[in-house]
Design a protein around this motif. Structure first.
Motif, PDB file in Angstrom:
ATOM      1  N   SER A  65      37.216  35.864  41.383  1.00  0.00           N
ATOM      2  CA  SER A  65      37.642  35.733  39.990  1.00  0.00           C
ATOM      3  C   SER A  65      39.023  36.338  39.772  1.00  0.00           C
ATOM      4  N   LEU A  66      39.254  37.522  40.357  1.00  0.00           N
ATOM      5  CA  LEU A  66      40.562  38.161  40.213  1.00  0.00           C
ATOM      6  C   LEU A  66      41.655  37.354  40.915  1.00  0.00           C
ATOM      7  N   ASP A  67      41.303  36.724  42.037  1.00  0.00           N
ATOM      8  CA  ASP A  67      42.267  35.837  42.701  1.00  0.00           C
ATOM      9  C   ASP A  67      42.650  34.683  41.777  1.00  0.00           C
ATOM     10  N   GLU A  68      41.641  34.157  41.090  1.00  0.00           N
ATOM     11  CA  GLU A  68      41.899  33.051  40.147  1.00  0.00           C
ATOM     12  C   GLU A  68      42.784  33.522  38.996  1.00  0.00           C
ATOM     13  N   ILE A  69      42.489  34.716  38.471  1.00  0.00           N
ATOM     14  CA  ILE A  69      43.293  35.257  37.376  1.00  0.00           C
ATOM     15  C   ILE A  69      44.732  35.510  37.829  1.00  0.00           C
ATOM     16  N   THR A  70      44.892  36.004  39.063  1.00  0.00           N
ATOM     17  CA  THR A  70      46.229  36.253  39.601  1.00  0.00           C
ATOM     18  C   THR A  70      47.033  34.961  39.666  1.00  0.00           C
ATOM     19  N   ALA A  71      46.391  33.896  40.113  1.00  0.00           N
ATOM     20  CA  ALA A  71      47.061  32.595  40.193  1.00  0.00           C
ATOM     21  C   ALA A  71      47.473  32.103  38.810  1.00  0.00           C
ATOM     22  N   GLU A 119      33.269  43.672  35.479  1.00  0.00           N
ATOM     23  CA  GLU A 119      32.822  42.302  35.205  1.00  0.00           C
ATOM     24  C   GLU A 119      32.906  41.987  33.715  1.00  0.00           C
ATOM     25  N   GLU A 120      32.535  42.968  32.883  1.00  0.00           N
ATOM     26  CA  GLU A 120      32.593  42.774  31.439  1.00  0.00           C
ATOM     27  C   GLU A 120      34.034  42.543  30.986  1.00  0.00           C
ATOM     28  N   ARG A 121      34.952  43.370  31.490  1.00  0.00           N
ATOM     29  CA  ARG A 121      36.365  43.190  31.147  1.00  0.00           C
ATOM     30  C   ARG A 121      36.894  41.859  31.685  1.00  0.00           C
ATOM     31  N   ASP A 122      36.428  41.487  32.861  1.00  0.00           N
ATOM     32  CA  ASP A 122      36.865  40.225  33.460  1.00  0.00           C
ATOM     33  C   ASP A 122      36.498  39.058  32.555  1.00  0.00           C
ATOM     34  N   ASN A 123      35.259  39.065  32.047  1.00  0.00           N
ATOM     35  CA  ASN A 123      34.788  37.971  31.204  1.00  0.00           C
ATOM     36  C   ASN A 123      35.391  37.993  29.806  1.00  0.00           C
ATOM     37  N   LEU A 178      39.261  35.493  29.294  1.00  0.00           N
ATOM     38  CA  LEU A 178      39.505  35.011  27.936  1.00  0.00           C
ATOM     39  C   LEU A 178      40.987  34.772  27.708  1.00  0.00           C
ATOM     40  N   TYR A 179      41.818  35.693  28.169  1.00  0.00           N
ATOM     41  CA  TYR A 179      43.262  35.555  27.991  1.00  0.00           C
ATOM     42  C   TYR A 179      43.784  34.267  28.617  1.00  0.00           C
ATOM     43  N   PHE A 180      43.249  33.960  29.799  1.00  0.00           N
ATOM     44  CA  PHE A 180      43.757  32.808  30.543  1.00  0.00           C
ATOM     45  C   PHE A 180      42.922  31.559  30.328  1.00  0.00           C
ATOM     46  N   GLU A 181      42.051  31.611  29.305  1.00  0.00           N
ATOM     47  CA  GLU A 181      41.242  30.455  28.916  1.00  0.00           C
ATOM     48  C   GLU A 181      40.423  29.921  30.090  1.00  0.00           C
ATOM     49  N   ALA A 182      39.957  30.829  30.914  1.00  0.00           N
ATOM     50  CA  ALA A 182      39.058  30.468  32.017  1.00  0.00           C
ATOM     51  C   ALA A 182      37.619  30.739  31.575  1.00  0.00           C
ATOM     52  N   ASN A 183      36.709  29.891  31.994  1.00  0.00           N
ATOM     53  CA  ASN A 183      35.310  30.057  31.597  1.00  0.00           C
ATOM     54  C   ASN A 183      34.745  31.362  32.149  1.00  0.00           C
ATOM     55  N   PRO A 184      34.042  32.128  31.309  1.00  0.00           N
ATOM     56  CA  PRO A 184      33.397  33.351  31.809  1.00  0.00           C
ATOM     57  C   PRO A 184      32.359  33.030  32.882  1.00  0.00           C
ATOM     58  N   ILE A 185      32.170  33.951  33.800  1.00  0.00           N
ATOM     59  CA  ILE A 185      31.153  33.785  34.849  1.00  0.00           C
ATOM     60  C   ILE A 185      29.835  34.329  34.315  1.00  0.00           C
ATOM     61  N   PRO A 186      28.779  33.512  34.246  1.00  0.00           N
ATOM     62  CA  PRO A 186      27.492  33.988  33.694  1.00  0.00           C
ATOM     63  C   PRO A 186      26.959  35.189  34.467  1.00  0.00           C
ATOM     64  N   ASN A 187      26.366  36.117  33.746  1.00  0.00           N
ATOM     65  CA  ASN A 187      25.793  37.311  34.382  1.00  0.00           C
ATOM     66  C   ASN A 187      24.697  36.945  35.383  1.00  0.00           C
TER      67      ASN A 187
END
Length: 323
Positions: free
Chosen positions: A151-157, A88-92, A97-106
């Motif tokens: 979230s990973l599905d979103e990043i994949t897209a 989750e930490e790496r995801d946020n 961050l790389y894909f300029e997507a808003n982090p998911i709050p903890n």
């Protein structure tokens, strides 16, 4: 022959035979039975208190086994929570961050389930609290996994159309591990080597012998290759696009020129100690939208997980920087 009992009669000065009627015999018999029952009852109570029956032994063994299994389950859940927390930490801090997507709050990832008491059905048992807590942790883990999967599905897209973006993003260490003397200082508060004052260090220092090759960490265009910036000495700035820029300071010499296009892995310069530097090293920074960010999150391209964890430990030590 039955025993005959006598008693001495002082009035007649003679022994008389003891006789008992049926009523007396019955009275003695009832008393004996009652005393035996009472003795048996207390013996059973005391025995059950101090000694286990075979069934109790079986039940106690099962209870001990269940407690052991719960302890092992709790340890496994703790390990899963730790691994999932790292993902989750790496995801946020990296992928989103790389894909300029808003982090998911903890709080959104880890919050429980409100409303009706979902765990009321576990009330009334000897270990109700343990059972309810285990189920609650499993429910939250399931929810976190679902959120992370989405979230990973979103990043994949987002990644499907961003091959160029991934090629340009800084993603490798600017000096090869085999060329490093050590990782001297990380991003965060450090002691200034000249003033000895604690201040924020906005990059990472890699110590290496003078003349060690320095590599471009992503595709881009060289925007600066000069010594006209206070403290940096001879330095290079590469514009990677998408708001990202990398900086390489205290160089001994350049291997590129302004406006030159470079690829990730190209040698762009050599380690030195020019500018405000205490010893030969590379000071490395990353900017996102003109704001400095931690370079530690941008080494996924050439470090193994073990090497990254080792670098993470070294970078977290609050020591003295070299510039």
């Amino acid at each position: 022959m039955s025993n005959v009992k006598y008693y001495y009669d002082p009035e007649t000065l003679s022994y008389r035979k003891i006789t008992s009627d049926k009523k007396t015999k019955a009275k003695y018999a009832v008393g004996f039975v009652f005393a035996s029952a009472l003795f048996g009852f207390f013996a059973t109570m005391i025995g059950s208190y101090y000694f286990e029956s075979p069934r109790e032994k079986i039940l106690n063994r099962e209870l001990q086994n269940m407690e052991l299994q719960y302890t092992l389950l709790s340890q496994k859940m703790s390990e899963i929570e730790s691994v999932l927390g790292n993902i989750e930490e790496r995801d946020n801090t990296i992928y989103r961050l790389y894909f300029e997507a808003n982090p998911i709050p903890n709080a959104q990832r880890t919050q429980g389930f409100g409303g009706v008491n979902r765990y009321k059905k576990f009330d009334g048992f000897k270990n109700s609290d343990l059972i309810a807590e285990a189920n609650k942790r499993i429910d939250i883990l399931q929810k976190r996994l679902v959120i992370q999967s989405k979230s990973l599905d979103e990043i994949t897209a987002l990644a499907k159309d961003k091959e160029s973006f991934l090629a340009k993003i800084p993603a490798i260490q600017p000096i090869k591990n085999e060329d490093l003397t050590r990782m001297a200082s990380g991003y965060g508060f450090r002691t200034d080597p000249f003033t000895k004052i604690r201040k924020f260090h906005y990059g990472m220092d890699f110590t290496a012998p003078r003349g060690t090759p320095v590599y471009a960490t992503g595709d881009g265009v060289v925007k600066r290759a000069d010594s006209r910036s206070s403290g940096y000495g001879k330095h290079i700035r590469i514009d990677h696009g998408y708001g990202y820029m990398s900086l390489y300071a205290h160089l001994y010499n350049y291997n590129v020129r302004k406006n030159q296009r470079v690829k990730r892995g190209d040698i762009i310069g050599f380690v030195g100690s020019t500018g405000r530097s205490q010893a030969p090293h590379l000071h490395y920074e990353i900017f996102k939208d003109k704001k400095r960010i931690n370079p530690l999150n941008f080494y996924y391209g050439n470090l193994t997980s073990e090497e990254f964890n080792d670098l993470l430990i070294k970078a977290s030590v609050e020591n003295q920087s070299l510039d």
